[in-house]
Design an enzyme around this catalytic site. Structure first.
Site, PDB file in Angstrom:
ATOM      1  N   LYS A  44       0.836  -1.203   0.000  1.00 51.54           N
ATOM      2  CA  LYS A  44       0.000   0.000   0.000  1.00 51.54           C
ATOM      3  C   LYS A  44       0.867   1.247   0.000  1.00 51.54           C
ATOM      4  O   LYS A  44       0.643   2.167  -0.797  1.00 51.54           O
ATOM      5  CB  LYS A  44      -0.902  -0.034   1.236  1.00 51.54           C
ATOM      6  CG  LYS A  44      -2.081   0.876   1.164  1.00 51.54           C
ATOM      7  CD  LYS A  44      -2.948   0.738   2.419  1.00 51.54           C
ATOM      8  CE  LYS A  44      -3.738  -0.564   2.431  1.00 51.54           C
ATOM      9  NZ  LYS A  44      -4.321  -0.862   3.733  1.00 51.54           N
ATOM     10  N   ARG A 113      -3.269   3.214   8.467  1.00 49.34           N
ATOM     11  CA  ARG A 113      -3.582   2.037   7.648  1.00 49.34           C
ATOM     12  C   ARG A 113      -2.450   1.021   7.655  1.00 49.34           C
ATOM     13  O   ARG A 113      -1.295   1.367   7.474  1.00 49.34           O
ATOM     14  CB  ARG A 113      -3.829   2.459   6.194  1.00 49.34           C
ATOM     15  CG  ARG A 113      -4.632   3.710   6.051  1.00 49.34           C
ATOM     16  CD  ARG A 113      -4.664   4.200   4.606  1.00 49.34           C
ATOM     17  NE  ARG A 113      -5.329   3.282   3.694  1.00 49.34           N
ATOM     18  CZ  ARG A 113      -5.373   3.464   2.388  1.00 49.34           C
ATOM     19  NH1 ARG A 113      -4.758   4.499   1.822  1.00 49.34           N
ATOM     20  NH2 ARG A 113      -5.999   2.600   1.617  1.00 49.34           N
ATOM     21  N   GLY A 122      -7.975  -7.199   4.311  1.00 50.30           N
ATOM     22  CA  GLY A 122      -8.735  -7.070   5.550  1.00 50.30           C
ATOM     23  C   GLY A 122      -8.191  -7.835   6.744  1.00 50.30           C
ATOM     24  O   GLY A 122      -8.825  -7.874   7.789  1.00 50.30           O
ATOM     25  N   MET A 124      -5.474  -7.275   8.507  1.00 53.29           N
ATOM     26  CA  MET A 124      -4.962  -6.410   9.574  1.00 53.29           C
ATOM     27  C   MET A 124      -5.885  -5.202   9.684  1.00 53.29           C
ATOM     28  O   MET A 124      -6.923  -5.150   9.065  1.00 53.29           O
ATOM     29  CB  MET A 124      -3.542  -6.009   9.258  1.00 53.29           C
ATOM     30  CG  MET A 124      -2.589  -7.177   9.354  1.00 53.29           C
ATOM     31  SD  MET A 124      -0.939  -6.710   8.921  1.00 53.29           S
ATOM     32  CE  MET A 124      -1.128  -6.276   7.229  1.00 53.29           C
ATOM     33  N   ARG A 357      -3.226  -1.651  -6.449  1.00 56.52           N
ATOM     34  CA  ARG A 357      -2.375  -2.835  -6.335  1.00 56.52           C
ATOM     35  C   ARG A 357      -2.733  -3.790  -7.464  1.00 56.52           C
ATOM     36  O   ARG A 357      -3.800  -3.662  -8.074  1.00 56.52           O
ATOM     37  CB  ARG A 357      -2.560  -3.521  -4.983  1.00 56.52           C
ATOM     38  CG  ARG A 357      -3.961  -4.044  -4.791  1.00 56.52           C
ATOM     39  CD  ARG A 357      -4.155  -4.672  -3.424  1.00 56.52           C
ATOM     40  NE  ARG A 357      -5.576  -4.927  -3.202  1.00 56.52           N
ATOM     41  CZ  ARG A 357      -6.153  -4.955  -2.010  1.00 56.52           C
ATOM     42  NH1 ARG A 357      -5.457  -4.744  -0.929  1.00 56.52           N
ATOM     43  NH2 ARG A 357      -7.441  -5.201  -1.894  1.00 56.52           N
ATOM     44  N   HIS A 477     -15.667  -8.687   0.539  1.00 53.17           N
ATOM     45  CA  HIS A 477     -14.649  -9.537   1.158  1.00 53.17           C
ATOM     46  C   HIS A 477     -14.779 -10.984   0.684  1.00 53.17           C
ATOM     47  O   HIS A 477     -13.809 -11.615   0.273  1.00 53.17           O
ATOM     48  CB  HIS A 477     -14.786  -9.461   2.682  1.00 53.17           C
ATOM     49  CG  HIS A 477     -13.806 -10.330   3.411  1.00 53.17           C
ATOM     50  ND1 HIS A 477     -14.123 -11.591   3.837  1.00 53.17           N
ATOM     51  CD2 HIS A 477     -12.517 -10.130   3.739  1.00 53.17           C
ATOM     52  CE1 HIS A 477     -13.064 -12.118   4.426  1.00 53.17           C
ATOM     53  NE2 HIS A 477     -12.080 -11.250   4.376  1.00 53.17           N
ATOM     54  N   SER A 803      12.200 -43.767  -7.633  1.00 52.59           N
ATOM     55  CA  SER A 803      11.074 -42.849  -7.544  1.00 52.59           C
ATOM     56  C   SER A 803      10.892 -42.534  -6.065  1.00 52.59           C
ATOM     57  O   SER A 803      10.728 -43.439  -5.251  1.00 52.59           O
ATOM     58  CB  SER A 803       9.826 -43.504  -8.129  1.00 52.59           C
ATOM     59  OG  SER A 803       8.727 -42.654  -7.927  1.00 52.59           O
ATOM     60  N   CYS A 870       6.965 -39.391  -6.733  1.00 55.57           N
ATOM     61  CA  CYS A 870       5.587 -39.790  -6.952  1.00 55.57           C
ATOM     62  C   CYS A 870       4.699 -39.548  -5.745  1.00 55.57           C
ATOM     63  O   CYS A 870       3.588 -40.021  -5.670  1.00 55.57           O
ATOM     64  CB  CYS A 870       5.516 -41.259  -7.380  1.00 55.57           C
ATOM     65  SG  CYS A 870       6.109 -42.377  -6.111  1.00 55.57           S
ATOM     66  N   TYR A 890      11.492 -36.450 -13.597  1.00 59.56           N
ATOM     67  CA  TYR A 890      10.057 -36.207 -13.694  1.00 59.56           C
ATOM     68  C   TYR A 890       9.418 -36.070 -12.321  1.00 59.56           C
ATOM     69  O   TYR A 890       9.990 -36.453 -11.310  1.00 59.56           O
ATOM     70  CB  TYR A 890       9.365 -37.328 -14.487  1.00 59.56           C
ATOM     71  CG  TYR A 890       9.321 -38.656 -13.782  1.00 59.56           C
ATOM     72  CD1 TYR A 890       8.291 -38.967 -12.889  1.00 59.56           C
ATOM     73  CD2 TYR A 890      10.315 -39.618 -13.997  1.00 59.56           C
ATOM     74  CE1 TYR A 890       8.256 -40.184 -12.230  1.00 59.56           C
ATOM     75  CE2 TYR A 890      10.289 -40.837 -13.340  1.00 59.56           C
ATOM     76  CZ  TYR A 890       9.255 -41.112 -12.453  1.00 59.56           C
ATOM     77  OH  TYR A 890       9.227 -42.303 -11.777  1.00 59.56           O
TER      78      TYR A 890
HETATM   79  P1  ADP Z   1      -7.536  -2.534   3.685  1.00 58.78           P
HETATM   80  O1  ADP Z   1      -6.115  -2.896   3.481  1.00 58.78           O
HETATM   81  O2  ADP Z   1      -8.241  -3.429   4.611  1.00 58.78           O
HETATM   82  O3  ADP Z   1      -8.239  -2.274   2.402  1.00 58.78           O
HETATM   83  P2  ADP Z   1      -7.250   0.304   3.951  1.00 58.78           P
HETATM   84  O4  ADP Z   1      -6.077   0.826   4.676  1.00 58.78           O
HETATM   85  O5  ADP Z   1      -7.175   0.338   2.490  1.00 58.78           O
HETATM   86  O6  ADP Z   1      -7.516  -1.149   4.483  1.00 58.78           O
HETATM   87  O7  ADP Z   1      -8.471   1.148   4.471  1.00 58.78           O
HETATM   88  C1  ADP Z   1      -9.772   0.705   4.567  1.00 58.78           C
HETATM   89  C2  ADP Z   1     -10.711   1.673   3.924  1.00 58.78           C
HETATM   90  O8  ADP Z   1     -10.560   2.993   4.427  1.00 58.78           O
HETATM   91  C3  ADP Z   1     -10.524   1.758   2.436  1.00 58.78           C
HETATM   92  O9  ADP Z   1     -11.786   1.661   1.828  1.00 58.78           O
HETATM   93  C4  ADP Z   1      -9.924   3.103   2.191  1.00 58.78           C
HETATM   94  O10 ADP Z   1     -10.350   3.615   0.981  1.00 58.78           O
HETATM   95  C5  ADP Z   1     -10.426   3.925   3.374  1.00 58.78           C
HETATM   96  N1  ADP Z   1      -9.433   4.938   3.740  1.00 58.78           N
HETATM   97  C6  ADP Z   1      -8.189   4.712   4.170  1.00 58.78           C
HETATM   98  N2  ADP Z   1      -7.516   5.866   4.347  1.00 58.78           N
HETATM   99  C7  ADP Z   1      -8.354   6.866   4.015  1.00 58.78           C
HETATM  100  C8  ADP Z   1      -8.235   8.289   3.961  1.00 58.78           C
HETATM  101  N3  ADP Z   1      -7.097   8.904   4.280  1.00 58.78           N
HETATM  102  N4  ADP Z   1      -9.301   8.985   3.579  1.00 58.78           N
HETATM  103  C9  ADP Z   1     -10.451   8.365   3.263  1.00 58.78           C
HETATM  104  N5  ADP Z   1     -10.639   7.038   3.283  1.00 58.78           N
HETATM  105  C10 ADP Z   1      -9.594   6.280   3.644  1.00 58.78           C
HETATM  106 MG    MG Z   2      -7.647  -1.105   1.020  1.00 59.28          MG
HETATM  107 MG    MG Z   3     -10.155  -3.178   5.248  1.00 67.63          MG
END
Ligand code: ADP
Ligand code: MG
Ligand code: MG
Length: 922
Positions: A44, A113, A122, A124, A357, A477, A803, A870, A890
């Protein structure tokens, strides 16, 4: 749970702490880091830096790098230097924004984040709206002229902070929130007004006080420090660990923390938030694909709380924003040269990018996107080979419901979030899924039915055969995670209503409960998956020229052999003859053979088995025309073919007082052992028990099996060899190119090998003489004992091929019983004592070294020695890579893994040839 991990070896020595750059800023059109720095910044953080450098609209902020997390794990806290660099970066951010964190008329708010090198959707934690407190919430309300928005943001902060940082269960907050909605008689979150939200906040603070025994921290800087550390800790939470285990991600990598200025999608009807893909992640078509919600924040879209709207709607409501988003994401795809998965927020008509990503996709989409990108000139064919994970090729083999043969009644439809089909019993929670699904022989298919899945469900999703949700879209999710798992998922089936508490699913008035059977079909009408899909063949056509390893299949019967050929198997690496004996019509003769207490009777019974084996071999040889077939002589201990000792004892005890009906049942059960009528039972049962007791072993795995059987009862090996060569000669007469390879199981010494090889050669010559025809053949051995590996140079004097039976070799090297390891394994994996299940992924350091050494020693004696593997490992990509590296000829695996093994072998060779960095170890 202990969060400190003492791992002295990991600490970088000789590097003075003050020289470490812990914090990387981004904003104002430039960033300290860049997109290549995923190790340091996490995926990220690297993406945010790269987008900032590219001049895209990204809210500014800074990334605290992964080393700080590793430090946190080692020491239970971060060093002062991290704090110092963080404060300096915060000061820079504040001056760039002209705001102060949580202070003044126009307070700065940030998100905190998580973000690791490999995306863990999701798993963490992330906290939004940090910096709000009783004072700054009023300032925000005034500044935005929207008190409702300010209170909504504040209550979200308390909720997320309470859950993530203070470990308060989500439902404690949900209760308050749902209670308020009920009280105000509203359905949607957005219908609660400022006053109601203010009351919610007051209640939330009480929840915090009650559950965490402290007040919600009002000091913004304290909030920031606590949130940062909680994100570091979240690397070690159970679901994150579980996810890493499933996905083979190193526990020591750690996560980065991104602190970023907030932008608000919940500012009213010209604001919103969404996620999307530059191509369709389920079927790979080139279409702009996404979902969004107006007046929403953060997780609202992914969490499936409200059902999001298709991105095409955005074109209608905000055409300019839509165009800009499309343009930016197209650029991102060109830049990264891969399909992107992005997150955005619109604040009062202005677009911000929050994440990009490489998107997770199904195997079908992976193949299609790779091919499209080659055709578009975006990537080379060589790169395309690596765009598909070998395991993803299962998606081409996934089952479909056969609507022609079975009458299916469609209960409800949803989105085909992940392809495949599944039949199973309904469960409503992840824990129940684990409990009901069982393992080993007690496996039972379950379908996890939820309103929506959350990251906490990961363990249940892993064991479920399929997933059904009533809410959430293609980017929910459930959809994202199942696509990664290659598991069938139908999402957002609006017609079903799930009451998780009452454990009922209601579909159009009909109720379904836990244990009821349902089926799912994640049907992709556009392209039904199949092994001869033209695009799959195209990609394989690019990959295959690199491949050095041959890929064979493990197949015992002609039907499997034909299947394996269709998947591209180049021979059979393991044909288990005992599976032939287990067939309904043979087991009586097999049992007669076992019950015989002298050679004459035994030979009599074997004579009956001979033509049956011969006809099996004929079928297999024909299916493999032109390719080698390795046939293993009888391997399992004989008592496996007899009734269980305990059952027999019970029946003997019951017999004197048994009713006619019970006796009838026993005659049916023991008929094949000579009980023709009720009168025979009295004699047959004790005789049977005696033989069972004679054969009883304390440790059958190490007992009378493998070549030990053939040595004590040579007539068994003789019969099998005869069946093999008679079949070979017969098909050769019909023009089939046949290459039998007779494999002696479980040898430990040269003399054992010589003993059995002598029988095989003698019988071969007899048959060739009788039939006036010769065929090429080999005699070799399965290496499954450490001793055999140690004396491989000796054994190779008699064995023309090796084998590796890596299932048994893993058992005997570790001293683990494969059937009992499930009692130990979960603890071993959780404690990090083992990184992976050694029965699933070949243990390179231990078992792998035996494989390598035995191959080298064997080839010293016999340079042309043919060597293969095998075990189950033969179809597992990392094990296949290892086999390539140590120079095996193999790998052999079950027919359904042949495609996977072929691609894994091609990738392993292409890595060498193209000098691609990495490989399969993470
Ligand atoms: P995950 O890795 O679980 O997707 P994120 O860090 O991307 O977690 O954040 C979860 C949500 O919060 C995402 O939908 C993201 O767009 C939103 N978010 C994160 N940072 C900001 C920010 N600075 N302003 C507005 N929304 C945010
Ligand atoms: Mg995200
Ligand atoms: Mg999330």
């Amino acid at each position: 749970m202990a969060t400190t991990l003492v791992e002295p070896g990991v600490q970088e020595v000789g590097k003075s702490k003050t020289s470490t750059k812990y914090v990387y800023s981004f904003g104002g059109g430039k960033a300290d880091g860049n997109g290549k720095m995923k190790d340091v910044l996490g995926g990220k953080g690297a993406g945010l830096a790269e987008m900032t450098n590219a001049g895209l609209p990204v809210p500014p902020g800074f990334t605290i790098q992964t080393e700080a997390c590793r430090e946190y794990m080692r020491q239970g806290g971060v060093s002062e230097e991290v704090d110092r660099q963080m404060d300096a970066a915060l000061a820079r951010l504040e001056s760039l924004q002209g705001q102060k964190l949580g202070k003044g008329d126009n307070p700065l708010l940030v998100s905190v984040r998580s973000g690791a090198k490999f995306s863990m959707p999701g798993m963490m934690d992330t906290i939004l709206n940090l910096g709000l407190n009783d004072e700054s919430v009023e300032a925000l309300g005034k500044k935005s002229n929207n008190p409702r928005f300010a209170y909504d943001s504040y209550r979200r902060l308390i909720q997320m902070f309470g859950n993530v940082v203070l470990d308060i269960e989500k439902h404690a907050f949900d209760e308050v929130f749902d209670g308020k909605k009920k009280q105000r008689k509203v359905k949607l979150d957005t219908e609660l007004d400022a006053k109601a939200l203010k009351e919610v906040i007051a209640e939330y603070k009480k929840v915090v006080k009650r559950e965490a025994k402290r007040d919600f921290p009002q000091d913004p800087h304290e909030q920031l420090v606590m949130a940062r550390d909680a994100v570091f800790r979240s690397w070690q939470n159970e679901r994150a660990k579980h996810y890493r285990r499933i996905n083979n991600i190193d526990d020591m990598l750690g996560t980065a923390v991104n602190v970023q200025a907030m932008v608000f999608g919940n500012l009213g009807e010209t604001s919103g938030t969404g996620v999307g893909f530059t191509r369709n992640p389920a079927i790979g078509t080139k279409e702009f694909y996404g979902e969004f919600l107006m007046n929403a924040q953060g997780e609202d879209v992914v969490a499936g709380i409200r059902t999001p709207v298709h991105i095409s709607e955005l074109e209608k409501v905000m055409p300019d924003v839509y165009r800009q988003l499309h343009e930016i994401t197209t650029r991102l795809e060109q830049h990264y040269r891969d399909m992107q998965d992005f997150e955005f927020t619109i604040q009062e008509g202005k677009l911000y990018m929050l994440q990009t990503r490489n998107g997770k996709r199904t195997g079908i989409a992976a193949v299609r996107v790779a091919i499209q990108m080659v055709e578009e000139g975006l990537i080379t064919k060589e790169e395309a080979i690596f765009r598909v994970e070998p395991n993803q090729l299962y998606d081409f083999l996934v089952p479909r419901l056969d609507e022609k043969k079975t009458k299916v009644e469609v209960l409800a439809t949803g989105l085909p979030a992940s392809p495949g089909a599944a039949v199973g019993q309904i469960v409503f929670t992840a824990d129940e899924a684990v409990e009901k699904a069982g393992h080993g022989a007690k496996k039972n298919p379950v379908i996890l039915v939820r309103a929506e899945t959350t990251p906490e469900d990961i363990h249940g999703m892993e064991v479920a055969a399929g997933i059904l949700t009533s809410r959430g879209g293609m980017t929910s999710h459930a959809a994202v995670v199942t696509r990664g798992m290659g598991k069938c998922c139908v999402a957002g089936a609006g017609d079903i209503h799930v009451d998780e508490k009452a454990r009922v699913m209601t579909v159009k008035g009909e109720k379904f409960r836990e244990g009821d059977w349902i089926s799912l079909d994640g049907k992709l009408d556009a392209i039904p998956p199949k092994a001869d899909d033209p695009e799959l063949l195209k990609l394989m056509g690019w990959a295959e020229p690199f491949r050095k390893l041959r890929v064979r299949a493990n197949a015992d019967i002609p039907r499997d052999a034909i299947q394996a050929r269709a998947f591209g198997a180049e021979g059979i690496g393991l044909c288990r003859t005992e599976h032939m004996f287990f067939a309904e019509d043979r087991i009586p003769h097999m049992q007669a053979m076992i019950l015989a207490n002298n050679e004459k009777d035994r030979r009599q019974a074997l004579k009956k088995l001979l033509p049956m084996q011969r006809s099996d071999f004929i079928g297999v040889f024909k299916a493999m025309d032109g390719f080698a077939v390795t046939i293993r002589l009888l391997d399992p201990p004989l008592h496996e073919f007899l009734p269980r000792r305990e059952d027999l004892m019970v029946d003997i005890a019951v017999l004197p007082n048994a009713a006619a009906k019970e006796k009838k049942a026993m005659v049916e059960k023991y008929g094949r052992f000579g009980a023709k009528g009720a009168g025979d039972l009295k004699k047959v049962l004790p005789t049977l028990l005696r033989r069972v007791e004679e054969l009883h072993e304390f440790n059958p795995m190490l007992g009378h099996r493998g070549c030990r059987l053939g040595i004590t009862y040579p007539e068994i090996s003789e019969m099998q060899a005869r069946a093999i060569f008679e079949a070979a000669v017969a098909v050769a007469k019909d023009g089939v190119k046949v290459h039998p390879e007779v494999m002696i199981p479980l040898t430990a010494t040269l003399k054992e090998m010589a003993n059995q090889a002598a029988i095989v050669h003698r019988v071969a010559n007899e048959v060739f003489k009788e039939k006036q025809r010769k065929v090429d053949y080999m005699v070799g051995t399965m290496i499954e004992l450490p001793r055999a590996a140690l004396v491989a140079d000796e054994i190779a004097k008699e064995a023309q091929f090796f084998s590796f039976g890596t299932n048994d070799l893993t058992q005997t090297t570790f001293g683990f019983s494969r059937d009992d390891i499930n009692k130990i394994l979960p603890t071993y994996l959780a404690e990090g004592i083992l990184k992976q299940d050694p029965f699933a992924v070949l243990d390179r350091e231990g078992v792998g070294q035996l494989v390598k050494m035995a191959t080298e020693r064997g080839r010293k004696t016999r340079p042309e020695l043919k060597v293969g593997i095998c075990g189950e490992h033969g179809g597992e990509p990392s094990s296949v890579e290892f086999c390539h590296q140590v120079g095996l000829n193999y790998v052999s695996c079950s027919p359904f893994r042949v495609l996977t093994a072929r691609l894994a072998a091609a990738q392993a060779a292409a890595i060498d040839k193209l000098g691609v960095e990495g490989g399969r170890t993470k």
